[in-house]
Design an enzyme around this catalytic site. Sequence first.
Site, PDB file in Angstrom:
ATOM      1  N   THR A   1      11.071 -14.782 -16.098  1.00  0.00           N
ATOM      2  CA  THR A   1      12.246 -14.277 -16.485  1.00  0.00           C
ATOM      3  C   THR A   1      13.275 -14.391 -15.437  1.00  0.00           C
ATOM      4  O   THR A   1      14.453 -14.896 -15.566  1.00  0.00           O
ATOM      5  CB  THR A   1      12.280 -12.480 -16.675  1.00  0.00           C
ATOM      6  OG1 THR A   1      11.402 -12.353 -17.693  1.00  0.00           O
ATOM      7  CG2 THR A   1      13.592 -12.038 -17.008  1.00  0.00           C
ATOM      8  N   THR A   2      12.730 -14.096 -14.164  1.00  0.00           N
ATOM      9  CA  THR A   2      13.725 -14.501 -12.964  1.00  0.00           C
ATOM     10  C   THR A   2      14.112 -15.952 -12.874  1.00  0.00           C
ATOM     11  O   THR A   2      14.995 -16.216 -12.474  1.00  0.00           O
ATOM     12  CB  THR A   2      13.128 -14.097 -11.695  1.00  0.00           C
ATOM     13  OG1 THR A   2      12.627 -12.658 -11.952  1.00  0.00           O
ATOM     14  CG2 THR A   2      14.021 -14.078 -10.560  1.00  0.00           C
ATOM     15  N   TYR A   7      12.325 -10.562 -29.863  1.00  0.00           N
ATOM     16  CA  TYR A   7      12.908 -10.440 -31.028  1.00  0.00           C
ATOM     17  C   TYR A   7      12.228 -10.493 -32.129  1.00  0.00           C
ATOM     18  O   TYR A   7      12.600  -9.589 -33.131  1.00  0.00           O
ATOM     19  CB  TYR A   7      13.952 -11.945 -31.018  1.00  0.00           C
ATOM     20  CG  TYR A   7      14.781 -11.629 -32.095  1.00  0.00           C
ATOM     21  CD1 TYR A   7      16.086 -10.975 -32.053  1.00  0.00           C
ATOM     22  CD2 TYR A   7      14.645 -12.483 -33.451  1.00  0.00           C
ATOM     23  CE1 TYR A   7      16.987 -10.975 -33.088  1.00  0.00           C
ATOM     24  CE2 TYR A   7      15.555 -12.373 -34.549  1.00  0.00           C
ATOM     25  CZ  TYR A   7      16.824 -11.595 -34.442  1.00  0.00           C
ATOM     26  OH  TYR A   7      17.581 -11.435 -35.352  1.00  0.00           O
ATOM     27  N   TYR A  44       2.024 -10.403 -20.237  1.00  0.00           N
ATOM     28  CA  TYR A  44       3.284  -9.837 -19.574  1.00  0.00           C
ATOM     29  C   TYR A  44       4.050  -8.989 -20.536  1.00  0.00           C
ATOM     30  O   TYR A  44       4.500  -9.066 -21.614  1.00  0.00           O
ATOM     31  CB  TYR A  44       4.266 -10.887 -19.138  1.00  0.00           C
ATOM     32  CG  TYR A  44       5.719 -10.416 -18.488  1.00  0.00           C
ATOM     33  CD1 TYR A  44       5.871  -9.364 -18.109  1.00  0.00           C
ATOM     34  CD2 TYR A  44       6.724 -11.596 -18.450  1.00  0.00           C
ATOM     35  CE1 TYR A  44       7.091  -8.888 -17.479  1.00  0.00           C
ATOM     36  CE2 TYR A  44       8.119 -11.029 -17.700  1.00  0.00           C
ATOM     37  CZ  TYR A  44       8.041  -9.716 -17.231  1.00  0.00           C
ATOM     38  OH  TYR A  44       9.442  -9.547 -16.805  1.00  0.00           O
ATOM     39  N   ARG A  55      12.888  -5.956 -22.224  1.00  0.00           N
ATOM     40  CA  ARG A  55      13.477  -7.062 -22.597  1.00  0.00           C
ATOM     41  C   ARG A  55      13.308  -7.604 -24.128  1.00  0.00           C
ATOM     42  O   ARG A  55      13.921  -8.116 -24.760  1.00  0.00           O
ATOM     43  CB  ARG A  55      12.745  -8.126 -21.695  1.00  0.00           C
ATOM     44  CG  ARG A  55      13.387  -8.025 -20.183  1.00  0.00           C
ATOM     45  CD  ARG A  55      14.508  -8.985 -20.061  1.00  0.00           C
ATOM     46  NE  ARG A  55      14.884  -8.912 -18.682  1.00  0.00           N
ATOM     47  CZ  ARG A  55      15.822  -9.813 -17.960  1.00  0.00           C
ATOM     48  NH1 ARG A  55      16.176 -10.686 -18.625  1.00  0.00           N
ATOM     49  NH2 ARG A  55      16.234  -9.580 -16.733  1.00  0.00           N
ATOM     50  N   LYS A  78       0.942  -8.258 -16.235  1.00  0.00           N
ATOM     51  CA  LYS A  78       2.039  -7.895 -15.513  1.00  0.00           C
ATOM     52  C   LYS A  78       2.859  -6.683 -16.250  1.00  0.00           C
ATOM     53  O   LYS A  78       3.076  -6.651 -17.468  1.00  0.00           O
ATOM     54  CB  LYS A  78       2.846  -8.786 -15.247  1.00  0.00           C
ATOM     55  CG  LYS A  78       4.266  -8.370 -14.567  1.00  0.00           C
ATOM     56  CD  LYS A  78       5.309  -9.684 -14.624  1.00  0.00           C
ATOM     57  CE  LYS A  78       6.508  -9.522 -13.871  1.00  0.00           C
ATOM     58  NZ  LYS A  78       7.460 -10.416 -13.696  1.00  0.00           N
ATOM     59  N   ILE A 100       4.151  -9.123  -9.081  1.00  0.00           N
ATOM     60  CA  ILE A 100       4.865 -10.116  -9.565  1.00  0.00           C
ATOM     61  C   ILE A 100       6.264  -9.842  -9.235  1.00  0.00           C
ATOM     62  O   ILE A 100       6.740  -8.952 -10.197  1.00  0.00           O
ATOM     63  CB  ILE A 100       4.603 -10.751 -10.812  1.00  0.00           C
ATOM     64  CG1 ILE A 100       3.129 -11.201 -10.854  1.00  0.00           C
ATOM     65  CG2 ILE A 100       5.481 -12.102 -11.325  1.00  0.00           C
ATOM     66  CD1 ILE A 100       2.647 -11.782 -12.520  1.00  0.00           C
TER      67      ILE A 100
END
Length: 296
Positions: free
Chosen positions: A46-47, A109, A135, A140, A164, A206
């Site tokens: 994501t980052t 989604y 994850y 999100r 994560k 993380i």
Amino acid sequence: MAIFTGAGVAIVTPMKENGDVNFEKLGEILEDQIANGTDAIVICGTTGESATLTHEEHLETIKYTIDKVAKRIPVVAGTGSNSTDTAVYLSVEAEKYGADGLLLVSPYYNKATQKGLIKHYTTIANAVKIPIILYNVPSRTGCNILPETVAELVSNVENIVGIKEATGNISQIAKLMQLTDGKIDLYSGNDDQVVPLLSLGGKGVISVLSNIAPQQTHDMVEKFLQGDIEGSRKIQLDALPLINALFSEVNPIPVKKAMNLMGMEVGPLRGPLTEMEDANAEKLAKEMVDFGLKLS
């Protein structure tokens, strides 16, 4: 054996002013991270703005990172997708490049059922041999990987070894650890909950914070694992104001701003992300200085 223990950096993807990936700058950042104690590189998460990388850029960035790090520390490649076929494709390619592990965000989604998640992750895991970290970040994705689902996956799929956890729900995470009974490597996905998750048996974090404070984040985990709980807790609590500022706008807007304030020149964000609001940027700069970081 865990893919890594300690602080893995959820590293940004530096961009040139024209929006292209800045591989030269990425190389500099990778070297700086390794020199300052980071225990693993997590690339294209994501980052790393993976959602706006093309498949070609995504894979080129993973390959560059693996080659540059050259096995000095583990590289975990973010290869998740809301399409099972796409996630398989990215994962297979990352394995070919020599990734030490994969980070697979839950499908976003689509909002898969728990049965769908089991099929999705099993399909990807069966396509590769390297270890996989799930994850879970429902804020999100709109999709929560429930503890019972994780327990079934780790019991039946050999190379699903870690998670994560970024739900922020300590009760859910405690249940996860109880149901998996030592079969899962737990990593905090929230920088403000590193010590709480370590206390539940976590292996590390993380981290977004690691982009600007790699040594401190490493030390937070290392101290806890070596029995210096008070030292670990102090770093966690001292970092809270900075962590809050790093998430005052959606990640990675603030962390890229922070890195640019430190002179790292990681460049702009890709749309639809925009530059940080001035008031938030001023607060971020203050918290960085208060934490002991040097601005350029």
